[in-house]
Scaffold this motif. Structure first.
Motif, PDB file in Angstrom:
ATOM      1  N   SER A  48     -41.195 -25.677  36.524  1.00 54.93           N
ATOM      2  CA  SER A  48     -40.954 -24.743  37.615  1.00 54.93           C
ATOM      3  C   SER A  48     -39.456 -24.521  37.702  1.00 54.93           C
ATOM      4  CB  SER A  48     -41.490 -25.311  38.931  1.00 54.93           C
ATOM      5  OG  SER A  48     -41.219 -24.412  39.972  1.00 54.93           O
ATOM      6  N   GLY A  49     -39.060 -23.282  37.500  1.00 56.67           N
ATOM      7  CA  GLY A  49     -37.638 -22.959  37.517  1.00 56.67           C
ATOM      8  C   GLY A  49     -37.227 -22.214  38.763  1.00 56.67           C
ATOM      9  N   GLY A  50     -38.030 -22.331  39.814  1.00 61.70           N
ATOM     10  CA  GLY A  50     -37.706 -21.622  41.042  1.00 61.70           C
ATOM     11  C   GLY A  50     -38.745 -20.553  41.320  1.00 61.70           C
ATOM     12  N   PRO A  51     -38.552 -19.792  42.376  1.00 62.90           N
ATOM     13  CA  PRO A  51     -39.526 -18.759  42.761  1.00 62.90           C
ATOM     14  C   PRO A  51     -39.772 -17.749  41.639  1.00 62.90           C
ATOM     15  CG  PRO A  51     -37.852 -19.036  44.457  1.00 62.90           C
ATOM     16  CD  PRO A  51     -37.411 -19.844  43.267  1.00 62.90           C
ATOM     17  N   GLY A  52     -41.031 -17.591  41.271  1.00 65.65           N
ATOM     18  CA  GLY A  52     -41.419 -16.626  40.251  1.00 65.65           C
ATOM     19  C   GLY A  52     -41.015 -16.979  38.840  1.00 65.65           C
ATOM     20  N   SER A  53     -40.522 -18.177  38.622  1.00 64.47           N
ATOM     21  CA  SER A  53     -40.057 -18.570  37.299  1.00 64.47           C
ATOM     22  C   SER A  53     -40.664 -19.914  36.902  1.00 64.47           C
ATOM     23  CB  SER A  53     -38.527 -18.660  37.297  1.00 64.47           C
ATOM     24  OG  SER A  53     -38.077 -19.171  36.069  1.00 64.47           O
ATOM     25  N   SER A  54     -41.904 -19.886  36.454  1.00 61.55           N
ATOM     26  CA  SER A  54     -42.519 -21.126  35.999  1.00 61.55           C
ATOM     27  C   SER A  54     -43.112 -20.919  34.613  1.00 61.55           C
ATOM     28  CB  SER A  54     -43.589 -21.598  36.976  1.00 61.55           C
ATOM     29  OG  SER A  54     -44.619 -20.656  37.076  1.00 61.55           O
ATOM     30  N   ARG A  55     -43.217 -21.997  33.856  1.00 57.46           N
ATOM     31  CA  ARG A  55     -43.815 -21.967  32.522  1.00 57.46           C
ATOM     32  C   ARG A  55     -44.947 -22.965  32.494  1.00 57.46           C
ATOM     33  NH1 ARG A  55     -40.052 -23.455  28.209  1.00 57.46           N
ATOM     34  NH2 ARG A  55     -41.667 -22.605  26.895  1.00 57.46           N
ATOM     35  N   VAL A  56     -46.073 -22.562  31.908  1.00 53.04           N
ATOM     36  CA  VAL A  56     -47.238 -23.433  31.810  1.00 53.04           C
ATOM     37  C   VAL A  56     -47.787 -23.344  30.395  1.00 53.04           C
ATOM     38  CG1 VAL A  56     -49.578 -23.867  32.647  1.00 53.04           C
ATOM     39  CG2 VAL A  56     -47.811 -23.101  34.246  1.00 53.04           C
ATOM     40  N   PHE A  57     -48.130 -24.492  29.821  1.00 58.61           N
ATOM     41  CA  PHE A  57     -48.763 -24.556  28.509  1.00 58.61           C
ATOM     42  C   PHE A  57     -49.921 -25.534  28.601  1.00 58.61           C
ATOM     43  CE2 PHE A  57     -49.518 -26.517  24.437  1.00 58.61           C
ATOM     44  CZ  PHE A  57     -49.490 -25.457  23.552  1.00 58.61           C
ATOM     45  N   ASP A  58     -51.125 -25.123  28.221  1.00 53.89           N
ATOM     46  CA  ASP A  58     -52.306 -25.992  28.182  1.00 53.89           C
ATOM     47  C   ASP A  58     -53.042 -25.716  26.879  1.00 53.89           C
ATOM     48  OD1 ASP A  58     -52.434 -27.463  30.712  1.00 53.89           O
ATOM     49  OD2 ASP A  58     -52.629 -25.480  31.619  1.00 53.89           O
ATOM     50  N   HIS A  59     -53.349 -26.784  26.158  1.00 55.68           N
ATOM     51  CA  HIS A  59     -54.074 -26.596  24.898  1.00 55.68           C
ATOM     52  C   HIS A  59     -54.879 -27.848  24.575  1.00 55.68           C
ATOM     53  CE1 HIS A  59     -54.544 -24.098  21.299  1.00 55.68           C
ATOM     54  NE2 HIS A  59     -54.702 -25.237  20.655  1.00 55.68           N
TER      55      HIS A  59
END
Length: 102
Positions: A48-59
């Motif tokens: 989570s890089g702040g409001p509206g800035s998140s990265r998610v990876f699921d595999h």
């Protein structure tokens, strides 16, 4: 030298060990979770890089042979997760060869 995969996830077999390479650039090691669940390797990463800035990876990765779960190891270098899954030596290959009659 770290192997940089051509795809997000790559699976190889090398001398009785499956190796899974996962390209996870710009994640910190503490943001990555690796688990062996129901005979599948699961990899999740969240940042989570702040409001509206998140990265998610699921595999999830299915492995074609039984694995010695106690021998699984993982390293993370230069943005690449490298997981080694040793093949269970007591497992026989799945299936059987079927002869074709002529």
């Amino acid at each position: 030298m770290t192997h940089h995969p051509d795809h997000d996830v790559e699976l190889y077999r090398d001398d009785g060990i499956y190796r899974v390479f996962v390209d996870l650039p710009r994640f910190d090691p503490e943001e990555i979770e690796v688990a062996w669940v129901h005979h599948r390797l699961t990899v999740s990463a969240r940042r989570s890089g702040g409001p509206g800035s998140s990265r998610v990876f699921d595999h999830e990765v299915n492995v074609p042979r039984a694995v010695d779960a106690d021998g699984i190891t993982a390293t993370y270098r230069e943005g690449v997760l490298d997981v080694e899954l040793p093949v269970d030596r007591n497992d026989s290959p799945p299936g059987r060869r079927i002869e074709i009659e002529t």
